[in-house]
Design a protein around this motif. Sequence first.
Motif, mmCIF file in Angstrom:
data_model
loop_
_atom_site.group_PDB
_atom_site.id
_atom_site.type_symbol
_atom_site.label_atom_id
_atom_site.label_comp_id
_atom_site.label_asym_id
_atom_site.label_seq_id
_atom_site.Cartn_x
_atom_site.Cartn_y
_atom_site.Cartn_z
ATOM 1 N N ALA A 1 -2.198 6.954 -11.335
ATOM 2 C CA ALA A 1 -2.536 6.341 -10.229
ATOM 3 C C ALA A 1 -1.563 6.703 -9.093
ATOM 4 O O ALA A 1 -2.121 6.734 -7.935
ATOM 5 N N ALA A 2 -0.329 6.967 -9.232
ATOM 6 C CA ALA A 2 0.686 7.425 -8.316
ATOM 7 C C ALA A 2 0.137 8.520 -7.561
ATOM 8 O O ALA A 2 0.431 8.631 -6.562
ATOM 9 N N ALA A 3 -0.627 9.503 -8.379
ATOM 10 C CA ALA A 3 -1.001 10.635 -7.829
ATOM 11 C C ALA A 3 -2.280 10.527 -7.207
ATOM 12 O O ALA A 3 -2.395 11.349 -6.146
ATOM 13 N N ARG A 4 -3.096 9.747 -7.482
ATOM 14 C CA ARG A 4 -4.637 9.665 -7.062
ATOM 15 C C ARG A 4 -4.736 8.404 -6.204
ATOM 16 O O ARG A 4 -6.173 8.620 -5.520
ATOM 17 N N ILE A 5 -3.930 7.390 -6.336
ATOM 18 C CA ILE A 5 -4.515 6.143 -5.564
ATOM 19 C C ILE A 5 -4.828 6.392 -4.276
ATOM 20 O O ILE A 5 -4.221 7.040 -3.378
ATOM 21 N N ASP A 6 -5.862 5.691 -3.515
ATOM 22 C CA ASP A 6 -6.056 5.746 -2.196
ATOM 23 C C ASP A 6 -5.622 4.526 -1.502
ATOM 24 O O ASP A 6 -4.983 3.559 -2.070
ATOM 25 N N GLU A 7 -6.064 4.282 -0.168
ATOM 26 C CA GLU A 7 -5.192 3.215 0.737
ATOM 27 C C GLU A 7 -6.050 2.079 0.236
ATOM 28 O O GLU A 7 -5.167 1.117 0.414
ATOM 29 N N ALA A 8 -7.169 1.940 0.150
ATOM 30 C CA ALA A 8 -7.838 0.738 -0.389
ATOM 31 C C ALA A 8 -7.156 0.068 -1.593
ATOM 32 O O ALA A 8 -6.777 -1.199 -2.035
ATOM 33 N N SER A 9 -6.853 0.874 -2.674
ATOM 34 C CA SER A 9 -6.464 0.726 -3.897
ATOM 35 C C SER A 9 -5.102 0.100 -3.880
ATOM 36 O O SER A 9 -4.593 -0.815 -4.503
ATOM 37 N N LYS A 10 -4.421 0.714 -2.779
ATOM 38 C CA LYS A 10 -2.851 0.268 -2.630
ATOM 39 C C LYS A 10 -3.081 -1.140 -1.969
ATOM 40 O O LYS A 10 -1.982 -1.845 -2.575
ATOM 41 N N GLU A 11 -3.813 -1.515 -1.256
ATOM 42 C CA GLU A 11 -3.812 -2.733 -0.742
ATOM 43 C C GLU A 11 -4.220 -3.786 -1.727
ATOM 44 O O GLU A 11 -3.875 -4.933 -1.781
ATOM 45 N N ALA A 12 -5.343 -3.320 -2.593
ATOM 46 C CA ALA A 12 -5.660 -4.209 -3.725
ATOM 47 C C ALA A 12 -4.599 -4.565 -4.447
ATOM 48 O O ALA A 12 -4.376 -5.724 -5.023
ATOM 49 N N LEU A 13 -3.915 -3.446 -4.848
ATOM 50 C CA LEU A 13 -2.569 -3.685 -5.850
ATOM 51 C C LEU A 13 -1.628 -4.546 -5.197
ATOM 52 O O LEU A 13 -0.712 -5.414 -5.877
ATOM 53 N N ARG A 14 -1.245 -4.274 -4.016
ATOM 54 C CA ARG A 14 -0.445 -5.369 -3.225
ATOM 55 C C ARG A 14 -0.988 -6.714 -3.316
ATOM 56 O O ARG A 14 0.007 -7.542 -3.416
ATOM 57 N N GLY A 15 -2.085 -7.009 -3.239
ATOM 58 C CA GLY A 15 -2.747 -8.295 -3.159
ATOM 59 C C GLY A 15 -2.642 -9.004 -4.518
ATOM 60 O O GLY A 15 -2.121 -10.035 -4.570
ATOM 61 N N LYS A 16 -2.512 -7.985 -5.537
ATOM 62 C CA LYS A 16 -2.558 -8.689 -6.955
ATOM 63 C C LYS A 16 -1.123 -8.974 -7.210
ATOM 64 O O LYS A 16 -0.689 -10.012 -7.866
ATOM 65 N N LEU A 17 -0.162 -8.264 -6.608
ATOM 66 C CA LEU A 17 1.284 -8.293 -6.897
ATOM 67 C C LEU A 17 1.662 -9.691 -6.054
ATOM 68 O O LEU A 17 2.462 -10.774 -6.419
ATOM 69 N N GLU A 18 1.048 -9.975 -5.143
ATOM 70 C CA GLU A 18 1.420 -11.017 -4.331
ATOM 71 C C GLU A 18 0.847 -12.499 -4.977
ATOM 72 O O GLU A 18 1.613 -13.317 -4.948
ATOM 73 N N GLU B 1 6.091 -0.296 -6.264
ATOM 74 C CA GLU B 1 6.806 0.728 -5.382
ATOM 75 C C GLU B 1 6.828 2.067 -5.737
ATOM 76 O O GLU B 1 6.498 2.852 -5.073
ATOM 77 N N ALA B 2 6.716 2.312 -7.183
ATOM 78 C CA ALA B 2 6.755 3.658 -7.592
ATOM 79 C C ALA B 2 5.266 4.172 -7.407
ATOM 80 O O ALA B 2 5.009 5.494 -6.995
ATOM 81 N N ILE B 3 4.501 3.337 -7.632
ATOM 82 C CA ILE B 3 2.760 4.075 -7.341
ATOM 83 C C ILE B 3 2.661 4.360 -5.766
ATOM 84 O O ILE B 3 2.109 5.293 -5.557
ATOM 85 N N VAL B 4 2.887 3.268 -5.232
ATOM 86 C CA VAL B 4 2.463 3.327 -3.512
ATOM 87 C C VAL B 4 3.475 4.279 -3.037
ATOM 88 O O VAL B 4 3.146 5.222 -1.937
ATOM 89 N N GLY B 5 4.712 4.451 -3.747
ATOM 90 C CA GLY B 5 5.544 5.565 -3.297
ATOM 91 C C GLY B 5 5.199 7.074 -3.661
ATOM 92 O O GLY B 5 6.003 7.932 -3.182
ATOM 93 N N GLY B 6 4.215 7.127 -4.594
ATOM 94 C CA GLY B 6 3.813 8.313 -5.066
ATOM 95 C C GLY B 6 4.522 9.117 -6.015
ATOM 96 O O GLY B 6 4.551 10.299 -5.886
ATOM 97 N N ASP B 7 5.399 8.376 -6.765
ATOM 98 C CA ASP B 7 6.193 9.165 -7.562
ATOM 99 C C ASP B 7 5.621 8.722 -9.209
ATOM 100 O O ASP B 7 5.838 7.861 -9.688
#
Length: 368
Positions: A121-138, A207-213
């Motif tokens: 996921a860290a290598a392939r995630i797109d912006e929409a999924s980043k926002e979705a992931l942020r929403g689940k974390l919130e 943070e690791a996934i969104v940071g691309g690590d």
Amino acid sequence: MTDSRSSRRGRRNPSVTDEAIDKIQNLIISGSWGPGDRLPRESELAAQLGLSRNSLREAVRALSQLRVLEVRQGDGTYVTSLEPELLLESTSFVSHLLVGESALELFEVRRLLEGAAAALAAARIDEASKEALRGKLERMIESETVEELVQADVDFHAVIAHATGNTFLTSLLASLSSRTMRARMWRGREVDNALDVTRDEHRRIFEAIVGGDPELARAAAMAHIASELHPWRGPSHSLCGPSPPDTPCRQHYELKVPPPTLPVKTMKVGLHTRLKPGVEERYEEYHRAVWPEVLEGMRGVGITKYVIFRDGLDLFHYIECDDYERAIAELARTPVNQKWEVEMAPMTTVAHDFSGKGSDRMKQIFDF
């Protein structure tokens, strides 16, 4: 006898129904029948395969239960879509039956798969999924009950799995998460501060996934699953529990590693570091679920025992290894250890000196 037949049957002798299942399976594997194809009429298919109609019916019934075939009353029998989500339904059912060591082994499998999913996921995630992931974390942060947090946890991992773009991995993880949900809910009720620990673990994964690590994401996800496993397996890399008020060192962390098979002279090293005020609980949270890659790194450089004691803000480290200076120098070059130290640095006023000869090393004056 085919490999698939052997694995399916184990020790029992093959039956006529097994032969029928194998023949139908081979027709699908060979491409003679594909997803959505209608099977010949029962009489024609029985003659084609050299089977009795009773054996054929039993085989169709079994493959229908496995979601390989679909019987439509009044219409015929069809090959299903053969999508991973459909075929892995039985995995979810069977996982509920696992108990004892088998249940622990299931957790270990999930730990490996979640780590792989986070890395992908860290290598392939797109912006929409980043926002979705942020929403689940919130949602996890805002959850007021164990049930709400657990559901947000499941949804968070589902977004990660979807972001890998691997439908089989996504379906397999979904089939495993239902079995582990009950353990998550139990852990939330029974383990002190588990909800806060869970939120912090997911923050690190995010943070690791969104940071691309990818490697940091893998380590954070595996550490999170390991902490879920902790209440089932018992103490491991964890707090020893409360001590009497007059006990000098109140907290104790310990890593035990099997000793090397060849006899070597063991070095015993003591270190002193110091925390900043107010970060004690956060430091303990990290050490309740040390990243598996960090532990493997220590084993790899020859560290066979690592214990940490805390007295207020003072930390006392006890290490056993064959060559401390070499071990600490090799760890200093390890990317995962470097990332771990980045996490530790903001919490310490006196940190580890990776030269192996620094001011954090203590003088040994007695050994019994």
